[in-house]
Scaffold this active site. Sequence first.
Site, PDB file in Angstrom:
ATOM      1  N   LYS A 222       0.487  -0.754   0.294  1.00 17.34           N
ATOM      2  CA  LYS A 222       0.251  -0.176   0.074  1.00 17.34           C
ATOM      3  C   LYS A 222       0.717   1.449  -0.189  1.00 17.34           C
ATOM      4  O   LYS A 222       0.075   2.413  -0.854  1.00 17.34           O
ATOM      5  CB  LYS A 222      -1.145   0.017   1.487  1.00 17.34           C
ATOM      6  CG  LYS A 222      -1.732   1.487   1.458  1.00 17.34           C
ATOM      7  CD  LYS A 222      -2.605   1.166   0.192  1.00 17.34           C
ATOM      8  CE  LYS A 222      -3.341   2.821   0.624  1.00 17.34           C
ATOM      9  NZ  LYS A 222      -4.312   3.146   0.114  1.00 17.34           N
ATOM     10  N   CYS A 276      -3.736  10.752   0.820  1.00 11.55           N
ATOM     11  CA  CYS A 276      -2.177   9.770   0.869  1.00 11.55           C
ATOM     12  C   CYS A 276      -1.513   9.682   0.218  1.00 11.55           C
ATOM     13  O   CYS A 276      -0.398   9.445   0.625  1.00 11.55           O
ATOM     14  CB  CYS A 276      -3.049   8.332  -0.237  1.00 11.55           C
ATOM     15  SG  CYS A 276      -4.620   8.480  -1.526  1.00 11.55           S
TER      16      CYS A 276
HETATM   17  N1  SAJ Z   1      -1.421  14.321  -9.533  1.00  8.61           N
HETATM   18  C1  SAJ Z   1      -0.524  15.502 -10.820  1.00  8.61           C
HETATM   19  N2  SAJ Z   1       0.081  14.641 -11.490  1.00  8.61           N
HETATM   20  C2  SAJ Z   1      -0.550  13.151 -12.130  1.00  8.61           C
HETATM   21  C3  SAJ Z   1      -1.399  12.800 -11.326  1.00  8.61           C
HETATM   22  C4  SAJ Z   1      -2.478  13.263 -10.428  1.00  8.61           C
HETATM   23  O1  SAJ Z   1       0.192  16.669 -10.708  1.00  8.61           O
HETATM   24  O2  SAJ Z   1      -0.207  13.222 -13.153  1.00  8.61           O
HETATM   25  C5  SAJ Z   1      -2.126  15.441  -8.900  1.00  8.61           C
HETATM   26  C6  SAJ Z   1      -3.311  15.753  -8.502  1.00  8.61           C
HETATM   27  O3  SAJ Z   1      -3.398  16.533  -8.985  1.00  8.61           O
HETATM   28  C7  SAJ Z   1      -3.126  15.459  -7.305  1.00  8.61           C
HETATM   29  C8  SAJ Z   1      -2.594  14.083  -6.739  1.00  8.61           C
HETATM   30  O4  SAJ Z   1      -1.591  14.711  -7.338  1.00  8.61           O
HETATM   31  O5  SAJ Z   1      -3.752  16.510  -6.533  1.00  8.61           O
HETATM   32  C9  SAJ Z   1      -3.327  13.299  -6.189  1.00  8.61           C
HETATM   33  O6  SAJ Z   1      -3.956  12.728  -7.805  1.00  8.61           O
HETATM   34  P1  SAJ Z   1      -4.544  11.178  -7.702  1.00  8.61           P
HETATM   35  O7  SAJ Z   1      -4.921  11.561  -9.245  1.00  8.61           O
HETATM   36  O8  SAJ Z   1      -3.714  10.301  -7.588  1.00  8.61           O
HETATM   37  O9  SAJ Z   1      -5.711  10.969  -6.661  1.00  8.61           O
HETATM   38  P2  SAJ Z   1      -5.459  10.202  -5.152  1.00  8.61           P
HETATM   39  O10 SAJ Z   1      -4.933  10.942  -4.368  1.00  8.61           O
HETATM   40  O11 SAJ Z   1      -7.160  10.356  -5.212  1.00  8.61           O
HETATM   41  O12 SAJ Z   1      -4.917   9.020  -5.072  1.00  8.61           O
HETATM   42  C10 SAJ Z   1      -5.589   7.996  -5.194  1.00  8.61           C
HETATM   43  C11 SAJ Z   1      -4.901   6.937  -4.819  1.00  8.61           C
HETATM   44  N3  SAJ Z   1      -5.598   6.119  -4.277  1.00  8.61           N
HETATM   45  C12 SAJ Z   1      -5.833   4.628  -3.127  1.00  8.61           C
HETATM   46  O13 SAJ Z   1      -4.589   5.989  -2.166  1.00  8.61           O
HETATM   47  C13 SAJ Z   1      -6.400   3.925  -3.289  1.00  8.61           C
HETATM   48  C14 SAJ Z   1      -3.510   6.651  -5.771  1.00  8.61           C
HETATM   49  O14 SAJ Z   1      -3.234   4.880  -5.203  1.00  8.61           O
HETATM   50  C15 SAJ Z   1      -4.325   5.952  -6.924  1.00  8.61           C
HETATM   51  O15 SAJ Z   1      -3.748   5.579  -7.776  1.00  8.61           O
HETATM   52  C16 SAJ Z   1      -4.915   7.709  -7.184  1.00  8.61           C
HETATM   53  O16 SAJ Z   1      -5.813   7.774  -6.529  1.00  8.61           O
HETATM   54  C17 SAJ Z   1      -5.980   7.190  -8.789  1.00  8.61           C
HETATM   55  O17 SAJ Z   1      -5.096   7.266  -9.131  1.00  8.61           O
HETATM   56  O18 SAJ Z   1      -7.128   7.426  -8.894  1.00  8.61           O
END
Ligand code: SAJ
Length: 439
Positions: A222, A276
């Site tokens: 995780k 996370c």
């Molecule tokens: N972000 C970027 N560039 C990217 C992707 C994201 O700057 O290419 C930023 C987003 O704007 C945000 C942050 O990173 O501020 C996190 O974005 P995220 O897409 O990772 O979303 P989270 O934080 O909800 O991550 C969750 C996590 N899922 C769990 O913990 C169960 C992550 O492991 C998943 O990969 C992600 O969702 C997902 O892919 O949906």
Amino acid sequence: MEITALRRKIAAKEATVGVIGLGYVGLPVAATLARAGFSVTGVDLQKERVGLINAGICPIHGHEPGLAELLAQVVRAGQLQATTDYAPLTAADVVLINVETPVDANHQPRYTALKAACHSLGAVLQPGALVIVESTIAPGTMASVVRPLLEATSGRKMGVDFFLGTCPERVMPGKLLANLREMSRVCGGDSPATAATMVALYRHIVDADLDEADMVTAELVKTAENAYRDVQIAFANEVALICAAVGADVWRVRELVNKSPGRHMLLPGAGVGGHCIPKDPWLLAYGGRERVTARLLPAARAVNEAMPYHMAELLAAALADAGISLSTARVTILGYAYLENSDDTRNSPSSVLAPHLQAQGARVIIHDPWVAPYQGDVWDALAGSDAAVLMVAHDEYRALSPARLATTLRAPVLVDGRHIFDPQAARDAGLIFRGVGIG
Ligand code: SAJ
């Protein structure tokens, strides 16, 4: 005590289940296990939350498809009840622990809630019960914190008088119920028999893979999966900074890099927020701290944490082109959530940028169509400002006309942190434009 008896009760849905912590992880799993046919008792410290749940009212804000209806249904059916008291857990065959596991300002895990839950549970833990920690924890926490505390407060022995496992949650706000059913889970048990019993439980509510493992492997998976994403985003951000420094366009570079087999460069941007991704790399590093000094994970965090400040640098430069000092400027920040089309603001890059700009004397207006205090007409929020800073790629912002931006803003300054505007179209519309990764 053999775990086979428990496994039979689980298979027959006769096992009684306790869930400690009824937040955005605990409540969906409690309701889903109740719907599957288990009798579930939820325990939470917050009396008002317990009261709402027992009234069949969902205490979780935000748009969670199906959760409010499911909760009302299982409470009405008597399958789920909530309490602030641990005593009912003396009857629990399985207890899931879903409490917060934050990291502090020094990036150290704070297990206050986890320790309190283990302490209270230990006092009522019945023989033969299976305890499963679903909270995200640093590798080694089950062995160094959870097991010793449960053994000390219950007087029982892991693997003999009770069974222990960890099955880290993989939820995402906005699709809690869907993720619970659709995401694979790692069932880390104190023994293979315990891991198999965990699979038997989760099989009732998870359609995806359920992988058996030992506890430390589950803890590592995780934290590593989220650290992996953080490092990937940091890579994209660092390449963006280099592209801008040499006058290139990172978005074109990324497009061509990703044509190379096995490359999947992520999106550079205004920063990395959420519950996370910013936290889990620190938990992973903490797990190995006695023998390994993590260098890449902290470096990636430093790159990502610097991006909101980079946005401020882009803004100051663009304002200077308009002959305006940041210290006297009025700036509209577009987007306060951490993620597009979400109302979740935890650790959002804008929550770093706004005070930083104010500390430099700027007057800051915040707009976000998803976040209650900042909703309203976006053009009203932009009128009179010397600059607009796009921090979140909400769908609403993608429709903004550069020409109207140029005439609405007092000075035509636009800084794009999520690459939703075409730079040439912005400049053709008369905007002084800066974007992450664009020279
Ligand atoms: N972000 C970027 N560039 C990217 C992707 C994201 O700057 O290419 C930023 C987003 O704007 C945000 C942050 O990173 O501020 C996190 O974005 P995220 O897409 O990772 O979303 P989270 O934080 O909800 O991550 C969750 C996590 N899922 C769990 O913990 C169960 C992550 O492991 C998943 O990969 C992600 O969702 C997902 O892919 O949906």
